[in-house]
Scaffold this motif. Sequence first.
Motif, PDB file in Angstrom:
ATOM      1  N   ALA A 143     -14.625  -3.534   1.301  1.00 12.81           N
ATOM      2  CA  ALA A 143     -13.538  -3.226   2.239  1.00 12.81           C
ATOM      3  C   ALA A 143     -12.215  -3.809   1.742  1.00 12.81           C
ATOM      4  O   ALA A 143     -11.169  -3.149   1.822  1.00 12.81           O
ATOM      5  N   ARG A 144     -12.264  -5.047   1.215  1.00 11.76           N
ATOM      6  CA  ARG A 144     -11.032  -5.658   0.699  1.00 11.76           C
ATOM      7  C   ARG A 144     -10.514  -4.898  -0.524  1.00 11.76           C
ATOM      8  O   ARG A 144      -9.303  -4.709  -0.679  1.00 11.76           O
ATOM      9  N   VAL A 145     -11.408  -4.445  -1.382  1.00 16.00           N
ATOM     10  CA  VAL A 145     -10.993  -3.669  -2.556  1.00 16.00           C
ATOM     11  C   VAL A 145     -10.351  -2.357  -2.107  1.00 16.00           C
ATOM     12  O   VAL A 145      -9.304  -1.944  -2.621  1.00 16.00           O
ATOM     13  N   ALA A 146     -10.972  -1.693  -1.131  1.00 20.47           N
ATOM     14  CA  ALA A 146     -10.421  -0.427  -0.639  1.00 20.47           C
ATOM     15  C   ALA A 146      -9.040  -0.657  -0.024  1.00 20.47           C
ATOM     16  O   ALA A 146      -8.102   0.142  -0.257  1.00 20.47           O
ATOM     17  N   ALA A 147      -8.875  -1.744   0.739  1.00 19.83           N
ATOM     18  CA  ALA A 147      -7.564  -2.042   1.339  1.00 19.83           C
ATOM     19  C   ALA A 147      -6.534  -2.345   0.253  1.00 19.83           C
ATOM     20  O   ALA A 147      -5.374  -1.896   0.337  1.00 19.83           O
ATOM     21  N   ALA A 148      -6.950  -3.092  -0.772  1.00 17.00           N
ATOM     22  CA  ALA A 148      -6.018  -3.402  -1.869  1.00 17.00           C
ATOM     23  C   ALA A 148      -5.634  -2.141  -2.623  1.00 17.00           C
ATOM     24  O   ALA A 148      -4.457  -1.968  -2.999  1.00 17.00           O
ATOM     25  N   GLU A 149      -6.577  -1.247  -2.840  1.00 14.35           N
ATOM     26  CA  GLU A 149      -6.271   0.017  -3.514  1.00 14.35           C
ATOM     27  C   GLU A 149      -5.292   0.841  -2.676  1.00 14.35           C
ATOM     28  O   GLU A 149      -4.374   1.465  -3.214  1.00 14.35           O
ATOM     29  N   GLU A 150      -5.486   0.840  -1.367  1.00 11.00           N
ATOM     30  CA  GLU A 150      -4.573   1.582  -0.486  1.00 11.00           C
ATOM     31  C   GLU A 150      -3.176   0.967  -0.538  1.00 11.00           C
ATOM     32  O   GLU A 150      -2.181   1.691  -0.617  1.00 11.00           O
ATOM     33  N   ARG A 151      -3.086  -0.364  -0.517  1.00  7.33           N
ATOM     34  CA  ARG A 151      -1.770  -1.007  -0.614  1.00  7.33           C
ATOM     35  C   ARG A 151      -1.118  -0.715  -1.967  1.00  7.33           C
ATOM     36  O   ARG A 151       0.091  -0.481  -2.044  1.00  7.33           O
ATOM     37  N   ALA A 152      -1.921  -0.696  -3.034  1.00  9.15           N
ATOM     38  CA  ALA A 152      -1.377  -0.375  -4.364  1.00  9.15           C
ATOM     39  C   ALA A 152      -0.862   1.065  -4.393  1.00  9.15           C
ATOM     40  O   ALA A 152       0.212   1.343  -4.954  1.00  9.15           O
ATOM     41  N   ARG A 153      -1.597   1.995  -3.788  1.00  8.59           N
ATOM     42  CA  ARG A 153      -1.162   3.387  -3.735  1.00  8.59           C
ATOM     43  C   ARG A 153       0.146   3.499  -2.953  1.00  8.59           C
ATOM     44  O   ARG A 153       1.082   4.194  -3.361  1.00  8.59           O
ATOM     45  N   GLN A 154       0.236   2.806  -1.816  1.00 10.98           N
ATOM     46  CA  GLN A 154       1.469   2.829  -1.029  1.00 10.98           C
ATOM     47  C   GLN A 154       2.637   2.228  -1.806  1.00 10.98           C
ATOM     48  O   GLN A 154       3.761   2.732  -1.755  1.00 10.98           O
ATOM     49  N   ALA A 155       2.359   1.163  -2.567  1.00 11.96           N
ATOM     50  CA  ALA A 155       3.417   0.537  -3.370  1.00 11.96           C
ATOM     51  C   ALA A 155       3.875   1.497  -4.466  1.00 11.96           C
ATOM     52  O   ALA A 155       5.080   1.587  -4.754  1.00 11.96           O
ATOM     53  N   GLU A 156       2.935   2.216  -5.089  1.00 13.95           N
ATOM     54  CA  GLU A 156       3.301   3.206  -6.104  1.00 13.95           C
ATOM     55  C   GLU A 156       4.160   4.312  -5.495  1.00 13.95           C
ATOM     56  O   GLU A 156       5.161   4.740  -6.082  1.00 13.95           O
ATOM     57  N   ASP A 157       3.754   4.782  -4.299  1.00 15.71           N
ATOM     58  CA  ASP A 157       4.537   5.827  -3.622  1.00 15.71           C
ATOM     59  C   ASP A 157       5.947   5.316  -3.304  1.00 15.71           C
ATOM     60  O   ASP A 157       6.945   6.034  -3.490  1.00 15.71           O
ATOM     61  N   ALA A 158       6.031   4.075  -2.838  1.00 17.98           N
ATOM     62  CA  ALA A 158       7.341   3.501  -2.517  1.00 17.98           C
ATOM     63  C   ALA A 158       8.189   3.364  -3.778  1.00 17.98           C
ATOM     64  O   ALA A 158       9.403   3.640  -3.762  1.00 17.98           O
ATOM     65  N   ALA A 159       7.545   2.952  -4.887  1.00 16.95           N
ATOM     66  CA  ALA A 159       8.283   2.805  -6.150  1.00 16.95           C
ATOM     67  C   ALA A 159       8.783   4.167  -6.628  1.00 16.95           C
ATOM     68  O   ALA A 159       9.928   4.294  -7.091  1.00 16.95           O
ATOM     69  N   ARG A 160       7.943   5.197  -6.535  1.00 13.01           N
ATOM     70  CA  ARG A 160       8.373   6.544  -6.939  1.00 13.01           C
ATOM     71  C   ARG A 160       9.533   7.020  -6.074  1.00 13.01           C
ATOM     72  O   ARG A 160      10.504   7.600  -6.555  1.00 13.01           O
ATOM     73  N   SER A 161       9.413   6.781  -4.785  1.00 13.66           N
ATOM     74  CA  SER A 161      10.463   7.197  -3.863  1.00 13.66           C
ATOM     75  C   SER A 161      11.769   6.461  -4.165  1.00 13.66           C
ATOM     76  O   SER A 161      12.858   7.054  -4.159  1.00 13.66           O
ATOM     77  N   ALA A 162      11.658   5.162  -4.450  1.00 14.93           N
ATOM     78  CA  ALA A 162      12.860   4.378  -4.767  1.00 14.93           C
ATOM     79  C   ALA A 162      13.485   4.856  -6.076  1.00 14.93           C
ATOM     80  O   ALA A 162      14.718   4.942  -6.197  1.00 14.93           O
ATOM     81  N   LEU A 163      12.634   5.144  -7.049  1.00 17.98           N
ATOM     82  CA  LEU A 163      13.142   5.645  -8.326  1.00 17.98           C
ATOM     83  C   LEU A 163      13.873   6.976  -8.130  1.00 17.98           C
ATOM     84  O   LEU A 163      14.960   7.179  -8.672  1.00 17.98           O
ATOM     85  N   ALA A 164      13.279   7.858  -7.353  1.00 20.49           N
ATOM     86  CA  ALA A 164      13.920   9.147  -7.083  1.00 20.49           C
ATOM     87  C   ALA A 164      15.244   8.935  -6.366  1.00 20.49           C
ATOM     88  O   ALA A 164      16.252   9.599  -6.668  1.00 20.49           O
ATOM     89  N   TRP A 165      15.294   8.016  -5.433  1.00 21.65           N
ATOM     90  CA  TRP A 165      16.527   7.724  -4.704  1.00 21.65           C
ATOM     91  C   TRP A 165      17.601   7.175  -5.641  1.00 21.65           C
ATOM     92  O   TRP A 165      18.750   7.593  -5.586  1.00 21.65           O
ATOM     93  N   LEU A 166      17.186   6.248  -6.533  1.00 18.75           N
ATOM     94  CA  LEU A 166      18.141   5.698  -7.494  1.00 18.75           C
ATOM     95  C   LEU A 166      18.657   6.779  -8.453  1.00 18.75           C
ATOM     96  O   LEU A 166      19.842   6.809  -8.799  1.00 18.75           O
ATOM     97  N   GLN A 167      17.786   7.657  -8.885  1.00 26.97           N
ATOM     98  CA  GLN A 167      18.209   8.732  -9.783  1.00 26.97           C
ATOM     99  C   GLN A 167      19.192   9.653  -9.082  1.00 26.97           C
ATOM    100  O   GLN A 167      20.175  10.101  -9.666  1.00 26.97           O
ATOM    101  N   ARG A 168      18.964   9.966  -7.820  1.00 31.06           N
ATOM    102  CA  ARG A 168      19.906  10.797  -7.080  1.00 31.06           C
ATOM    103  C   ARG A 168      21.229  10.059  -6.863  1.00 31.06           C
ATOM    104  O   ARG A 168      22.299  10.653  -6.918  1.00 31.06           O
ATOM    105  N   ALA A 169      21.126   8.755  -6.645  1.00 29.58           N
ATOM    106  CA  ALA A 169      22.350   7.979  -6.383  1.00 29.58           C
ATOM    107  C   ALA A 169      23.185   7.822  -7.648  1.00 29.58           C
ATOM    108  O   ALA A 169      24.421   7.807  -7.597  1.00 29.58           O
ATOM    109  N   ASN A 170      22.589   7.729  -8.780  1.00 33.65           N
ATOM    110  CA  ASN A 170      23.318   7.528 -10.031  1.00 33.65           C
ATOM    111  C   ASN A 170      23.726   8.843 -10.686  1.00 33.65           C
ATOM    112  O   ASN A 170      24.428   8.831 -11.697  1.00 33.65           O
TER     113      ASN A 170
END
Length: 172
Positions: free
Chosen positions: A119-146
């Motif tokens: 269960a802890r591994v599954a939760a950590a994997e989910e948090r890692a996936r959410q962090a990756e999604d947030a990083a992609r979203s932030a990168l896309a936002w920065l690219q649009r801003a620049n």
Amino acid sequence: MGVDFFASQRAARRSACEDRSSPEGHPHLAAVIRSVVERHAESGLGSIDRRSPPRDWDRLIAQVQTAARIVEETDAEIRRREAQARSLLRSAHKRLDEARQRIDEAEERARRIETGADARVAAAEERARQAEDAARSALAWLQRANRPEQARSPDEPAVVIPPLPPVLRRVA
């Protein structure tokens, strides 16, 4: 009237007495007789029959009594050892049952730990996936801003910062 009510009882007593006269009637009689015969042969006394000279009956009776006592002592020792063996066997079974119970408990604990770890591994994997999604979203936002805007009017600022994506708003 010649009715004999006790004939069956007398017959049963006679058969019981006859049974006791055979070695099978007494469980240890055969062992006693064998022992007496062996001692009789060791002491140098010959076989007893009608043609034999008179014997020392007191000595023979003492030998029979000694042999009977030895058989009784041996039987008592055998019973004591059997009781001890049964006690040891019960103790071994009890210890075996306790060991099985401890093994079962350890296996159950291991299953619970494994389930919790999964269960802890599954939760950590989910948090890692959410962090990756947030990083992609932030990168896309920065690219649009620049990105330079080609159709900018002179009164607008040079850099337009778009609003934060929803994922970053939760983090911030």
